[in-house]
Scaffold this motif. Structure first.
Motif, PDB file in Angstrom:
ATOM      1  N   LEU A 288      -1.116 -10.192  -5.089  1.00 30.88           N
ATOM      2  CA  LEU A 288      -1.803 -11.088  -4.162  1.00 30.88           C
ATOM      3  C   LEU A 288      -3.166 -10.503  -3.796  1.00 30.88           C
ATOM      4  CD1 LEU A 288      -1.480 -13.717  -2.583  1.00 30.88           C
ATOM      5  CD2 LEU A 288      -0.538 -12.384  -0.693  1.00 30.88           C
ATOM      6  N   SER A 289      -4.235 -11.185  -4.242  1.00 35.95           N
ATOM      7  CA  SER A 289      -5.578 -10.646  -4.045  1.00 35.95           C
ATOM      8  C   SER A 289      -6.442 -11.491  -3.115  1.00 35.95           C
ATOM      9  CB  SER A 289      -6.294 -10.510  -5.400  1.00 35.95           C
ATOM     10  OG  SER A 289      -6.374 -11.765  -6.055  1.00 35.95           O
ATOM     11  N   ALA A 290      -5.960 -12.667  -2.731  1.00 33.18           N
ATOM     12  CA  ALA A 290      -6.761 -13.531  -1.862  1.00 33.18           C
ATOM     13  C   ALA A 290      -5.853 -14.425  -1.030  1.00 33.18           C
ATOM     14  CB  ALA A 290      -7.730 -14.382  -2.695  1.00 33.18           C
ATOM     15  N   LEU A 291      -6.365 -14.860   0.128  1.00 30.07           N
ATOM     16  CA  LEU A 291      -5.658 -15.780   1.009  1.00 30.07           C
ATOM     17  C   LEU A 291      -6.432 -17.090   1.063  1.00 30.07           C
ATOM     18  CD1 LEU A 291      -4.899 -13.357   3.992  1.00 30.07           C
ATOM     19  CD2 LEU A 291      -3.315 -14.053   2.187  1.00 30.07           C
TER      20      LEU A 291
ATOM     21  N   LEU B  36       0.369 -19.815  14.830  1.00 31.32           N
ATOM     22  CA  LEU B  36       0.789 -18.540  14.256  1.00 31.32           C
ATOM     23  C   LEU B  36       0.602 -17.406  15.262  1.00 31.32           C
ATOM     24  CD1 LEU B  36       1.938 -17.915  11.415  1.00 31.32           C
ATOM     25  CD2 LEU B  36      -0.270 -16.876  10.881  1.00 31.32           C
ATOM     26  N   ILE B  37       1.648 -16.607  15.420  1.00 31.62           N
ATOM     27  CA  ILE B  37       1.626 -15.469  16.340  1.00 31.62           C
ATOM     28  C   ILE B  37       1.545 -14.148  15.588  1.00 31.62           C
ATOM     29  CG2 ILE B  37       2.935 -14.252  18.141  1.00 31.62           C
ATOM     30  CD1 ILE B  37       4.158 -16.926  18.920  1.00 31.62           C
ATOM     31  N   GLU B  38       2.238 -14.065  14.444  1.00 33.23           N
ATOM     32  CA  GLU B  38       2.255 -12.833  13.654  1.00 33.23           C
ATOM     33  C   GLU B  38       1.895 -13.143  12.208  1.00 33.23           C
ATOM     34  OE1 GLU B  38       5.818 -10.533  13.959  1.00 33.23           O
ATOM     35  OE2 GLU B  38       5.951 -10.749  16.132  1.00 33.23           O
ATOM     36  N   LEU B  39       0.950 -12.378  11.669  1.00 33.76           N
ATOM     37  CA  LEU B  39       0.547 -12.507  10.269  1.00 33.76           C
ATOM     38  C   LEU B  39       0.558 -11.125   9.638  1.00 33.76           C
ATOM     39  CD1 LEU B  39      -0.574 -14.028   7.829  1.00 33.76           C
ATOM     40  CD2 LEU B  39      -2.875 -13.773   8.824  1.00 33.76           C
ATOM     41  N   ASP B  40       1.390 -10.965   8.613  1.00 28.11           N
ATOM     42  CA  ASP B  40       1.500  -9.681   7.918  1.00 28.11           C
ATOM     43  C   ASP B  40       1.118  -9.876   6.451  1.00 28.11           C
ATOM     44  OD1 ASP B  40       2.102  -7.200   6.885  1.00 28.11           O
ATOM     45  OD2 ASP B  40       4.036  -7.018   7.905  1.00 28.11           O
ATOM     46  N   VAL B  41      -0.034  -9.337   6.074  1.00 31.08           N
ATOM     47  CA  VAL B  41      -0.487  -9.390   4.683  1.00 31.08           C
ATOM     48  C   VAL B  41      -0.701  -7.977   4.150  1.00 31.08           C
ATOM     49  CG1 VAL B  41      -1.541 -11.653   4.955  1.00 31.08           C
ATOM     50  CG2 VAL B  41      -2.897  -9.596   5.417  1.00 31.08           C
ATOM     51  N   SER B  42      -0.023  -7.011   4.724  1.00 31.07           N
ATOM     52  CA  SER B  42      -0.224  -5.611   4.370  1.00 31.07           C
ATOM     53  C   SER B  42       0.274  -5.306   2.956  1.00 31.07           C
ATOM     54  CB  SER B  42       0.488  -4.704   5.381  1.00 31.07           C
ATOM     55  OG  SER B  42       1.873  -5.020   5.449  1.00 31.07           O
ATOM     56  N   TYR B  43      -0.303  -4.257   2.378  1.00 30.63           N
ATOM     57  CA  TYR B  43       0.082  -3.751   1.065  1.00 30.63           C
ATOM     58  C   TYR B  43       0.001  -4.825  -0.016  1.00 30.63           C
ATOM     59  CZ  TYR B  43       1.411   0.238   3.808  1.00 30.63           C
ATOM     60  OH  TYR B  43       1.366   1.294   4.676  1.00 30.63           O
ATOM     61  N   ASN B  44      -1.172  -5.427  -0.085  1.00 28.73           N
ATOM     62  CA  ASN B  44      -1.510  -6.332  -1.170  1.00 28.73           C
ATOM     63  C   ASN B  44      -2.811  -5.841  -1.803  1.00 28.73           C
ATOM     64  OD1 ASN B  44       0.596  -8.473  -1.157  1.00 28.73           O
ATOM     65  ND2 ASN B  44      -0.098  -8.774   0.951  1.00 28.73           N
ATOM     66  N   LYS B  45      -3.513  -6.740  -2.450  1.00 27.12           N
ATOM     67  CA  LYS B  45      -4.769  -6.367  -3.107  1.00 27.12           C
ATOM     68  C   LYS B  45      -5.920  -7.187  -2.541  1.00 27.12           C
ATOM     69  CE  LYS B  45      -6.261  -5.141  -7.798  1.00 27.12           C
ATOM     70  NZ  LYS B  45      -6.004  -5.350  -9.244  1.00 27.12           N
ATOM     71  N   ILE B  46      -5.843  -7.517  -1.273  1.00 30.54           N
ATOM     72  CA  ILE B  46      -6.811  -8.395  -0.621  1.00 30.54           C
ATOM     73  C   ILE B  46      -8.079  -7.611  -0.269  1.00 30.54           C
ATOM     74  CG2 ILE B  46      -7.216  -9.860   1.390  1.00 30.54           C
ATOM     75  CD1 ILE B  46      -4.141 -10.315   1.427  1.00 30.54           C
ATOM     76  N   THR B  47      -9.210  -8.145  -0.671  1.00 34.21           N
ATOM     77  CA  THR B  47     -10.489  -7.493  -0.381  1.00 34.21           C
ATOM     78  C   THR B  47     -11.245  -8.166   0.746  1.00 34.21           C
ATOM     79  OG1 THR B  47     -11.575  -8.825  -2.093  1.00 34.21           O
ATOM     80  CG2 THR B  47     -10.733  -6.669  -2.753  1.00 34.21           C
ATOM     81  N   SER B  48     -10.899  -9.426   1.042  1.00 32.88           N
ATOM     82  CA  SER B  48     -11.644 -10.159   2.065  1.00 32.88           C
ATOM     83  C   SER B  48     -10.706 -11.085   2.828  1.00 32.88           C
ATOM     84  CB  SER B  48     -12.768 -10.961   1.417  1.00 32.88           C
ATOM     85  OG  SER B  48     -13.471 -11.710   2.380  1.00 32.88           O
TER      86      SER B  48
END
Length: 311
Positions: free
Chosen positions: A168-171, A181-193
């Motif tokens: 996962l490199s982008a949202l 939304l109260i909690e958003l967890d996108v940790s330990y991916n390949k997101i740069t922005s």
């Protein structure tokens, strides 16, 4: 009971409201069994060796809770969409490579969808029709992309797509339109922005982004409070040139807190820290639940029928 097959009971199956056959050695569930469980509300078959669910599961029109975690499922039957009363679906720790394309069109009462620790490459577009959904947990998969039109999930409060590692490199920008939304967890991916639209998420109280090669916002912004992150993204969205805040000297302790070295039990936290993405209650078990440590997380340990049917 180490059951390898189910006995043929003499009782009237239509009288059963809850059925727990978890923690056995079952490889199949007979079609004839589920077809007769007409008043079933909760079905728990976790921690077996089931490779496929019967198509007759679609007959369970009153089913509200379904736990099929800890099995060998590669897919879910399309007929599951007929379980229109379903509120909770737990399919963690399987081998799912896809979900039914139409799963979101009929399950209008679904409030919690847990599909973590599978092999999902994507989530079906129809999932954006789950307007009652409160919790979506799709961590520890192989997700490469998230559906557009996420803003249709108007009641979503918790979204976890962490630990998809190098996939996962982008949202999508629509993620910022999840106003509840109260909690958003996108940790330990390949997101740069991070999408600039996240600056609009006024109800967001926890944002986890560690383990990503983030460039925007820069690290000196991400190390500040969540409010600072929102302001930075809002200014950028409005076409401004946001200035990075001056990094406060932390003498090394800020990094230790961020990665959960301390549990935060011995100190009081100020408002900026308690509302930021660096949370004292951060649980490091999420970062341990990677393929390297997968043997530590046996489904038989993790899923207990005592707590599952506590209601």
């Amino acid at each position: 009971m180490a059951l390898e097959s189910l006995p043929n009971p003499s009782l009237n199956l239509a009288q059963i409201c809850k059925l727990d056959i978890s923690n056995n050695h079952l490889q199949t569930i007979p079609e004839s069994l589920t077809a007769r469980l007409l008043n079933l509300i909760a079905l728990d078959v976790h921690s077996n060796q089931i490779k496929a669910l019967p198509n007759s599961i679609g007959c369970l029109s009153k089913l509200k809770i379904l736990n099929v975690s800890g099995n060998f499922l590669v897919s879910l039957p399309k007929s599951i969409q007929h379980c229109r009363s379903l509120e909770e679906l737990n399919a963690n720790f399987n081998k799912l490579i896809r979900l039914p394309d139409s799963i979101g069109f009929e399950l209008t009462n679904l409030r919690k969808l847990s599909v973590n620790s599978n092999k999902l490459i994507s989530l079906p577009v129809s999932i954006t029709h789950l307007t009652s959904l409160r919790v979506l947990d799709a961590r520890l998969n192989c997700l490469m992309i998230l559906p557009e039109d996420l803003e249709n999930l108007i009641n979503l409060e918790i979204l976890n797509v962490s630990q998809n590692f190098q996939y996962l490199s982008a949202l999508p920008s629509s993620i910022g339109l999840l106003m509840n939304l109260i909690e958003l967890d996108v940790s330990y991916n390949k997101i740069t922005s991070l999408p600039e639209s996240i600056g609009c998420m006024r109800r967001l109280r926890k944002l986890s982004v560690e383990g990503n090669p983030l460039v925007s916002p820069p690290i000196e912004v991400m190390e500040q409070s969540l409010q600072v992150v929102r302001e930075y993204l809002t200014q950028k969205m409005n076409g401004g040139s946001p200035k990075s805040p001056i990094k406060k000297k932390s003498w090394g302790f800020g990094k230790l807190v961020k990665y959960g070295t301390f549990n935060g039990g011995s100190r009081s936290w100020n408002r900026e820290e308690s509302e930021g993405f660096i949370m004292p209650e951060y649980r490091s078990i999420d970062s341990l639940a990677s393929p390297r440590y997968s043997g530590m997380f046996s489904p038989r340990r993790l899923f207990s029928p005592r707590t599952y049917f506590s209601r």
